[in-house]
Design a protein around this motif. Structure first.
Motif, PDB file in Angstrom:
ATOM      1  N   PRO A   1      62.282 -69.233  88.623  1.00  0.00           N
ATOM      2  CA  PRO A   1      61.082 -69.083  89.426  1.00  0.00           C
ATOM      3  C   PRO A   1      60.333 -67.788  89.094  1.00  0.00           C
ATOM      4  CG  PRO A   1      63.058 -68.939  90.815  1.00  0.00           C
ATOM      5  CD  PRO A   1      63.500 -69.214  89.422  1.00  0.00           C
ATOM      6  N   ILE A   2      59.050 -67.820  89.347  1.00  0.00           N
ATOM      7  CA  ILE A   2      58.205 -66.649  89.100  1.00  0.00           C
ATOM      8  C   ILE A   2      58.425 -65.657  90.233  1.00  0.00           C
ATOM      9  CG2 ILE A   2      55.823 -65.843  88.858  1.00  0.00           C
ATOM     10  CD1 ILE A   2      55.147 -68.702  87.943  1.00  0.00           C
ATOM     11  N   ARG A   3      58.587 -64.376  89.881  1.00  0.00           N
ATOM     12  CA  ARG A   3      58.782 -63.331  90.881  1.00  0.00           C
ATOM     13  C   ARG A   3      57.504 -62.500  91.012  1.00  0.00           C
ATOM     14  NH1 ARG A   3      62.995 -64.199  94.126  1.00  0.00           N
ATOM     15  NH2 ARG A   3      64.710 -65.006  92.933  1.00  0.00           N
ATOM     16  N   SER A   4      57.140 -62.191  92.249  1.00  0.00           N
ATOM     17  CA  SER A   4      55.978 -61.325  92.477  1.00  0.00           C
ATOM     18  C   SER A   4      56.432 -59.881  92.468  1.00  0.00           C
ATOM     19  CB  SER A   4      55.327 -61.670  93.819  1.00  0.00           C
ATOM     20  OG  SER A   4      56.149 -61.232  94.866  1.00  0.00           O
ATOM     21  N   SER A   5      55.506 -58.965  92.611  1.00  0.00           N
ATOM     22  CA  SER A   5      55.836 -57.543  92.618  1.00  0.00           C
ATOM     23  C   SER A   5      56.669 -57.167  93.840  1.00  0.00           C
ATOM     24  CB  SER A   5      54.559 -56.704  92.560  1.00  0.00           C
ATOM     25  OG  SER A   5      53.759 -56.996  93.682  1.00  0.00           O
ATOM     26  N   ARG A   6      56.649 -57.952  94.867  1.00  0.00           N
ATOM     27  CA  ARG A   6      57.438 -57.682  96.074  1.00  0.00           C
ATOM     28  C   ARG A   6      58.828 -58.286  95.986  1.00  0.00           C
ATOM     29  NH1 ARG A   6      53.082 -58.727 100.862  1.00  0.00           N
ATOM     30  NH2 ARG A   6      51.841 -56.899 100.450  1.00  0.00           N
ATOM     31  N   GLY A   7      59.110 -58.937  94.928  1.00  0.00           N
ATOM     32  CA  GLY A   7      60.428 -59.517  94.761  1.00  0.00           C
ATOM     33  C   GLY A   7      60.542 -60.925  95.322  1.00  0.00           C
ATOM     34  N   MET A   8      59.439 -61.529  95.776  1.00  0.00           N
ATOM     35  CA  MET A   8      59.457 -62.893  96.293  1.00  0.00           C
ATOM     36  C   MET A   8      59.065 -63.853  95.187  1.00  0.00           C
ATOM     37  SD  MET A   8      57.734 -63.082 100.012  1.00  0.00           S
ATOM     38  CE  MET A   8      57.066 -61.528 100.504  1.00  0.00           C
ATOM     39  N   GLY A   9      59.633 -65.043  95.227  1.00  0.00           N
ATOM     40  CA  GLY A   9      59.198 -66.087  94.321  1.00  0.00           C
ATOM     41  C   GLY A   9      57.858 -66.638  94.771  1.00  0.00           C
ATOM     42  N   ALA A  10      57.203 -67.392  93.925  1.00  0.00           N
ATOM     43  CA  ALA A  10      55.893 -67.961  94.266  1.00  0.00           C
ATOM     44  C   ALA A  10      55.991 -68.835  95.503  1.00  0.00           C
ATOM     45  CB  ALA A  10      55.342 -68.744  93.087  1.00  0.00           C
ATOM     46  N   ASP A  11      57.073 -69.639  95.602  1.00  0.00           N
ATOM     47  CA  ASP A  11      57.246 -70.509  96.771  1.00  0.00           C
ATOM     48  C   ASP A  11      57.465 -69.691  98.039  1.00  0.00           C
ATOM     49  OD1 ASP A  11      56.922 -72.714  95.212  1.00  0.00           O
ATOM     50  OD2 ASP A  11      59.077 -73.128  95.009  1.00  0.00           O
ATOM     51  N   GLU A  12      58.254 -68.609  97.921  1.00  0.00           N
ATOM     52  CA  GLU A  12      58.502 -67.746  99.079  1.00  0.00           C
ATOM     53  C   GLU A  12      57.217 -67.056  99.526  1.00  0.00           C
ATOM     54  OE1 GLU A  12      61.484 -65.474  97.153  1.00  0.00           O
ATOM     55  OE2 GLU A  12      63.097 -66.365  98.337  1.00  0.00           O
ATOM     56  N   GLY A  13      56.416 -66.619  98.545  1.00  0.00           N
ATOM     57  CA  GLY A  13      55.139 -65.964  98.861  1.00  0.00           C
ATOM     58  C   GLY A  13      54.193 -66.925  99.569  1.00  0.00           C
ATOM     59  N   LEU A  14      54.156 -68.177  99.123  1.00  0.00           N
ATOM     60  CA  LEU A  14      53.316 -69.187  99.758  1.00  0.00           C
ATOM     61  C   LEU A  14      53.799 -69.467 101.175  1.00  0.00           C
ATOM     62  CD1 LEU A  14      50.997 -71.184  99.546  1.00  0.00           C
ATOM     63  CD2 LEU A  14      52.610 -72.843  98.589  1.00  0.00           C
ATOM     64  N   LEU A  15      55.112 -69.566 101.347  1.00  0.00           N
ATOM     65  CA  LEU A  15      55.677 -69.784 102.675  1.00  0.00           C
ATOM     66  C   LEU A  15      55.337 -68.618 103.596  1.00  0.00           C
ATOM     67  CD1 LEU A  15      57.394 -71.481 104.579  1.00  0.00           C
ATOM     68  CD2 LEU A  15      59.415 -70.306 103.682  1.00  0.00           C
ATOM     69  N   HIS A  16      55.454 -67.392 103.076  1.00  0.00           N
ATOM     70  CA  HIS A  16      55.105 -66.205 103.866  1.00  0.00           C
ATOM     71  C   HIS A  16      53.638 -66.252 104.299  1.00  0.00           C
ATOM     72  CE1 HIS A  16      55.199 -62.045 105.189  1.00  0.00           C
ATOM     73  NE2 HIS A  16      54.099 -61.840 104.477  1.00  0.00           N
ATOM     74  N   LEU A  17      52.760 -66.618 103.378  1.00  0.00           N
ATOM     75  CA  LEU A  17      51.337 -66.722 103.688  1.00  0.00           C
ATOM     76  C   LEU A  17      51.083 -67.775 104.764  1.00  0.00           C
ATOM     77  CD1 LEU A  17      48.378 -65.981 103.089  1.00  0.00           C
ATOM     78  CD2 LEU A  17      48.408 -67.751 101.320  1.00  0.00           C
ATOM     79  N   ILE A  18      51.744 -68.911 104.645  1.00  0.00           N
ATOM     80  CA  ILE A  18      51.588 -69.978 105.636  1.00  0.00           C
ATOM     81  C   ILE A  18      52.039 -69.500 107.008  1.00  0.00           C
ATOM     82  CG2 ILE A  18      52.466 -72.245 106.353  1.00  0.00           C
ATOM     83  CD1 ILE A  18      52.454 -72.984 103.327  1.00  0.00           C
TER      84      ILE A  18
END
Length: 152
Positions: A1-18
Motif C-alpha cells: 500500500p501507498i504510505r502518506s507522510s503521516r504514516g497512513m496508507g491511502a485507504d486509512e487516509g480516506l477513512l480518516h477523511l470520511i
C-alpha cells in the motif's frame, strides 16, 4: 500500500477523511438544530397567528398577489415577506427554499420569527424593495401567462 507522510496508507487516509467529514456534518447539524429550537412552532400561537394573517390580508396592499396581482392571495413567502396566489406560490416553491419559503396563510403553522417578518414587510414593501431596479418600461406579466410569471 501507498504510505502518506503521516504514516497512513491511502485507504486509512480516506477513512480518516470520511470520519472527520462525518463528525463535521453531525456537529454542524446539531448546532443548527439547537439554534433553531427557538423557532419551533407553538400550537398555542396558531389561533393568534391565524388572526394576524387574516388582518394582514385585509390590508389594501396585501389583497392581491405580490407577483401577478390576482385577488385574494392565500399563500406567502415567509422569508421574502410577501403574499402570493396559489399559482405564484407554486412558482416560488420551484425556485427552492434557499430563495423563497412558501407557507399557506390558512393551513400551515407559522413560527414567531416568520410572523415578525411578514408583519414587518408585506406586498407594498416587497414591490418597492424587490422591484426597485426593474426598468419602468417593463410590464408586470399577465396573471394567466405562467411562462412569463416564471421569468418574472
Amino acid at each position: 500500500p501507498i504510505r502518506s507522510s503521516r504514516g497512513m496508507g491511502a485507504d486509512e487516509g480516506l477513512l480518516h477523511l470520511i470520519i472527520v467529514l462525518w463528525y463535521w456534518f453531525v456537529l454542524d447539524n446539531f448546532f443548527v438544530l439547537v439554534k433553531n429550537m427557538g423557532d419551533r412552532k407553538d400550537p398555542k400561537l396558531d389561533k393568534q397567528h391565524s388572526e394576524i394573517l387574516r388582518q394582514l390580508l385585509q390590508l389594501p396592499e396585501n389583497r392581491c398577489c405580490a407577483d401577478c396581482s390576482t385577488q385574494a392571495p392565500r399563500w406567502a413567502s415567509t422569508n421574502l415577506g410577501v403574499f402570493l396566489c396559489i399559482r405564484c406560490s407554486g412558482i416560488h416553491r420551484n425556485l427552492g427554499v434557499h430563495i423563497s419559503t412558501v407557507r399557506s396563510t390558512t393551513l400551515d403553522t407559522w413560527t414567531p420569527r416568520e410572523m415578525e417578518l411578514i408583519k414587518s414587510r408585506g406586498n407594498e414593501f416587497g414591490r418597492r424593495y424587490y422591484e426597485a431596479c426593474v426598468p419602468s418600461d417593463v410590464v408586470r406579466p399577465d396573471a394567466n401567462d405562467t411562462a412569463a410569471l416564471e421569468k418574472w
